[in-house]
Design an enzyme around this catalytic site. Sequence first.
Site, PDB file in Angstrom:
ATOM      1  N   LYS A   1     -19.296  38.552 -27.733  1.00  0.00           N
ATOM      2  CA  LYS A   1     -18.923  37.554 -27.647  1.00  0.00           C
ATOM      3  C   LYS A   1     -18.468  36.900 -26.462  1.00  0.00           C
ATOM      4  O   LYS A   1     -18.263  34.988 -26.661  1.00  0.00           O
ATOM      5  CB  LYS A   1     -17.778  37.868 -28.677  1.00  0.00           C
TER       6      LYS A   1
HETATM    7  C1  LIG Z   1     -19.759  40.795 -32.511  1.00  0.00           C
HETATM    8  C2  LIG Z   1     -20.554  41.837 -31.786  1.00  0.00           C
HETATM    9  C3  LIG Z   1     -21.711  42.782 -32.705  1.00  0.00           C
HETATM   10  C4  LIG Z   1     -22.261  41.573 -34.304  1.00  0.00           C
HETATM   11  O1  LIG Z   1     -22.998  40.257 -34.403  1.00  0.00           O
HETATM   12  P1  LIG Z   1     -22.729  39.156 -35.406  1.00  0.00           P
HETATM   13  O2  LIG Z   1     -22.953  38.205 -34.485  1.00  0.00           O
HETATM   14  O3  LIG Z   1     -21.368  39.546 -36.290  1.00  0.00           O
HETATM   15  O4  LIG Z   1     -23.704  39.734 -35.848  1.00  0.00           O
HETATM   16  C5  LIG Z   1     -22.874  43.303 -32.553  1.00  0.00           C
HETATM   17  N1  LIG Z   1     -22.506  44.510 -31.424  1.00  0.00           N
HETATM   18  C6  LIG Z   1     -20.664  43.340 -30.687  1.00  0.00           C
HETATM   19  C7  LIG Z   1     -20.011  44.507 -29.556  1.00  0.00           C
HETATM   20  C8  LIG Z   1     -20.227  42.740 -31.683  1.00  0.00           C
HETATM   21  O5  LIG Z   1     -18.993  42.569 -30.385  1.00  0.00           O
END
Ligand SMILES: *Cc1c(COP(=O)(O)O)cnc(C)c1O
Length: 493
Positions: A112
């Site tokens: 993120k």
């Molecule tokens: C948020 C997240 C996801 C999922 O990603 P999306 O864009 O919500 O599908 C997968 N793995 C981790 C570690 C995340 O923080």
Amino acid sequence: MASMYHSTRSSVKECSAKGAVLDGLAPDGGLYVTDELGSARIDLSAVVGGTYRDNARLVLKTLLDDYTDAEMEDCVEAAYASTFSTEAVTPVVKVGNDFVLELFHGPTSAFKDVALQMLPQLMSRAAAQENKRIMILAATSGDTGKAALAGFADTPGCGITVFYPHGKTSEIQRLQMVTQAGGNVAVGAVRGNFDDTQSAVKRIFGDRELAQRLDKRGIMLSSANSINIGRLAPQVVYYFDAYAQLVGNGAIAQGDMVDFCVPTGNFGDVLAGYYALRMGLPIRKLIVASNENNVLTDFLQTGVYDRNRPFHKTISPSMDILISSNLERLLYYMSDGDTALIARLMDDLATTGRYEIDGALLERIQALFCCGYATDDEAREAMKACFVKHGYVLDPHTAVAWHVSQRIPKQDGTARVVLATASPYKFCRDVCAALDLDGEGDDFSCMRVLEAASGRKAPAALCGLENAEERFCDVMEAKDMAAYVEAKCGDLL
Ligand SMILES: *Cc1c(COP(=O)(O)O)cnc(C)c1O
């Protein structure tokens, strides 16, 4: 002329990319989309040989075209020049016969960061144009809050207040938040559970008198949700950049097809892959990997999206999601922009928790998207097997995708890239257990055990938490959160 954005649920009201970044969600509850997607293709030979930042400028300018070249250059420098622990930003590594795209070298060791380092830059410039200052408000169960704090820290014209449920996060997650530096950040613990915290944040967003008082001071409240186009766009970059790395190291030739396998929750990450495809990246299949909350696996197989099912708490908590909001954008594009259909489906979802698409639309989606899911036990086995066979440590989210990818038949000559969304050190305890390592003691001793076994150092920011100064110790009742936010608006830069 600049591309216009409008809601997935109606195309009557339009705004520029900057307007969409400021708004987040469209007024009718839909997500911002542009019908220009794909009309400008990215020239692959321009991407190959470019640095991450070169490619970021190119892709982001194409998607968010009302930012000037100078503005975008500044945004990219601020977001990526010195915040990631590797020059490559998102390096691709070979693991067995496949490739892993490591998205976790940012300040909070999770993918993120890639988007949340950029969103504040985009927002800050959009707000300045409107003569506004922004207070970002977020409720977090642990991870997103920290990535947002790190992104907005010391961003001009912006402040951020994050609330988390007192005693309900992991110790590492709590430490990551309460040690956050920056003159414009605040973190509050709230008595109650995550839902109480989140409901209170929603009430603050709906508080019109508060909004009016803040408006008089030139301040607006906003969120850093993953539905914001300013979070989605930066994720398109690493698909192109990964492809460029594969061409650069001779793994593929320019023009070859590639598969991407994506650990999925809210559908933002994998949707960015679809955007890349529309912008000219040669992608054969996008593989949607879910954990036991496999609502997307069922949808992609049957065309029925049904959230009426038990919620599972898993070892991949960031994928514990039953409503994948960004799927709405895919449905919009796959239905050739049928806003009436999207409005009806989303209304069905809100009222019954379920919707169904017709066979023709499902077939179009299936032509591009594969799917699969892993149980916790399967994810643990994937971590173990990948470590034993290849000496590579997966985090529990990436392990879900690894498990799914290994079960989908590989097309000859098509390279396969698994997106790694978190550092294994963020989920040390579960990783050590899966690898049969001694996971006793606190999280920090667990990190040292994993370092010794894997030969790969833990991210400095995570180790440093052990001795970092705690800045925020406020614990409050949910009813006191609004006053806390209003007071913190006084600290806006
Ligand atoms: C948020 C997240 C996801 C999922 O990603 P999306 O864009 O919500 O599908 C997968 N793995 C981790 C570690 C995340 O923080």
